[in-house]
Design an enzyme around this catalytic site. Sequence first.
Site, PDB file in Angstrom:
ATOM      1  N   GLN A 285       0.821  -1.203   0.000  1.00  0.00           N
ATOM      2  CA  GLN A 285       0.000   0.000   0.000  1.00  0.00           C
ATOM      3  C   GLN A 285       0.860   1.261   0.000  1.00  0.00           C
ATOM      4  O   GLN A 285       2.033   1.230   0.347  1.00  0.00           O
ATOM      5  CB  GLN A 285      -0.950  -0.016   1.214  1.00  0.00           C
ATOM      6  CG  GLN A 285      -2.014  -1.099   1.118  1.00  0.00           C
ATOM      7  CD  GLN A 285      -2.888  -1.194   2.348  1.00  0.00           C
ATOM      8  OE1 GLN A 285      -2.723  -0.430   3.300  1.00  0.00           O
ATOM      9  NE2 GLN A 285      -3.821  -2.134   2.352  1.00  0.00           N
TER      10      GLN A 285
ATOM     11  N   GLN B 276       1.993   2.851  -2.477  1.00  0.00           N
ATOM     12  CA  GLN B 276       3.023   2.790  -3.516  1.00  0.00           C
ATOM     13  C   GLN B 276       2.436   3.029  -4.906  1.00  0.00           C
ATOM     14  O   GLN B 276       3.090   2.772  -5.912  1.00  0.00           O
ATOM     15  CB  GLN B 276       3.732   1.424  -3.467  1.00  0.00           C
ATOM     16  CG  GLN B 276       4.428   1.130  -2.144  1.00  0.00           C
ATOM     17  CD  GLN B 276       5.006  -0.275  -2.092  1.00  0.00           C
ATOM     18  OE1 GLN B 276       5.387  -0.852  -3.115  1.00  0.00           O
ATOM     19  NE2 GLN B 276       5.081  -0.845  -0.897  1.00  0.00           N
ATOM     20  N   GLY B 277       1.190   3.505  -4.936  1.00  0.00           N
ATOM     21  CA  GLY B 277       0.561   3.810  -6.215  1.00  0.00           C
ATOM     22  C   GLY B 277      -0.101   2.634  -6.896  1.00  0.00           C
ATOM     23  O   GLY B 277      -0.562   2.760  -8.040  1.00  0.00           O
TER      24      GLY B 277
ATOM     25  N   GLY C 112      -2.942   1.045  -6.062  1.00  0.00           N
ATOM     26  CA  GLY C 112      -4.382   1.237  -6.200  1.00  0.00           C
ATOM     27  C   GLY C 112      -4.710   2.031  -7.457  1.00  0.00           C
ATOM     28  O   GLY C 112      -5.646   1.700  -8.196  1.00  0.00           O
ATOM     29  N   ALA C 113      -3.924   3.078  -7.711  1.00  0.00           N
ATOM     30  CA  ALA C 113      -4.120   3.884  -8.915  1.00  0.00           C
ATOM     31  C   ALA C 113      -3.862   3.056 -10.174  1.00  0.00           C
ATOM     32  O   ALA C 113      -4.585   3.169 -11.168  1.00  0.00           O
ATOM     33  CB  ALA C 113      -3.197   5.104  -8.882  1.00  0.00           C
TER      34      ALA C 113
ATOM     35  N   GLU D   1     -18.768  -0.177  -7.504  1.00  0.00           N
ATOM     36  CA  GLU D   1     -19.803  -0.619  -6.573  1.00  0.00           C
ATOM     37  C   GLU D   1     -19.477  -0.170  -5.151  1.00  0.00           C
ATOM     38  O   GLU D   1     -18.499  -0.619  -4.554  1.00  0.00           O
ATOM     39  CB  GLU D   1     -19.921  -2.146  -6.626  1.00  0.00           C
ATOM     40  CG  GLU D   1     -20.985  -2.725  -5.714  1.00  0.00           C
ATOM     41  CD  GLU D   1     -21.049  -4.234  -5.808  1.00  0.00           C
ATOM     42  OE1 GLU D   1     -21.509  -4.860  -4.849  1.00  0.00           O
ATOM     43  OE2 GLU D   1     -20.625  -4.779  -6.842  1.00  0.00           O
TER      44      GLU D   1
END
Length: 322
Positions: A112, A114-115, A117-118, A139
Amino acid sequence: AEADMSTPCAGGTLISESEKDGVVTKLTAYELWTNAEARAWHDAMEALAVFYIEAFSKIVDDDPRWTLLVATRHHADGSWETAGYTTVYRYYAYPDSERARLSQIVVLPPYQRQGLGAQLLEAVRKLAIDRSMRDLTIEDPTDQLQRLRDVLDVKACLTTPDLWNKVQQAAVKAAHATTEDERRNALMCTAEIYTIAASKLKICKKQMRRVWEALLFIFAKRSNAPENSPVADAFKELIIRRLKAMYVSNSDKDAGTKRIYAIGANDFVMTKARGKGGEAPQMEDPEEGQPDVTEVLGELFGECVGNLAFLHVQCKNILAAA
């Protein structure tokens, strides 16, 4: 057996790949319906995901419309590990298209901030573009995920000339308007803007309304527009109207027009109806001390303005390079 595999399972399609400090991050898509290995891998990951997703629920992975996107980290010595994943459902969009709905998304704790998710969100966008889907929805996103989504979508719009030009045109038109209605109408997101956002960036209509407000806010800040002016007032009204519509839609909206019609002894259907047929549904009474609409809208407006300021800061580098 997994230790000797180069990826979690075979039969995937590489969506994106990036390298940093000698570590390669791969995002690979698998069709759960046709890939038994991917289904088995996802079943194992779901058992872990329950610890990281609030109100977690399993998906029916033998539905042919599920796509699994896996993020893996690969090292020079040949070792690799799973860093996160997301599941995407493809559902019908009238008349002849599909929509992508992001359902589960997990980035494991060691990876996490560290980019990643993007990268997962952008991979889903690329998947929707490559497959010519109508747009992309999420959702029930958490506040953190919604903020990340806002940042990515605003940045994408800022680097899409057609959309940034529409922002400038709207601001100029509002500045030259002579009445309150003209100013407010000039700042509204139009059908043409929704179409551009969906076709080029797969941003759905509901999300684009949020993004449009951010783009107008960023343009105003960049232009040093006064915070107290008729145009600024029209912009605030634009936000309040969206928030009010959102708040009302989450409450007992149009309860008076809904009617229950009995079907046989045990079944019924509830629908909006004109006239006095059927039976009105029984709505729960509001709790004592429930805040009124004005109070709720005030809190929502404050949160919205704070988010706009955050997005402006996040996008300063893009504006400086423009």
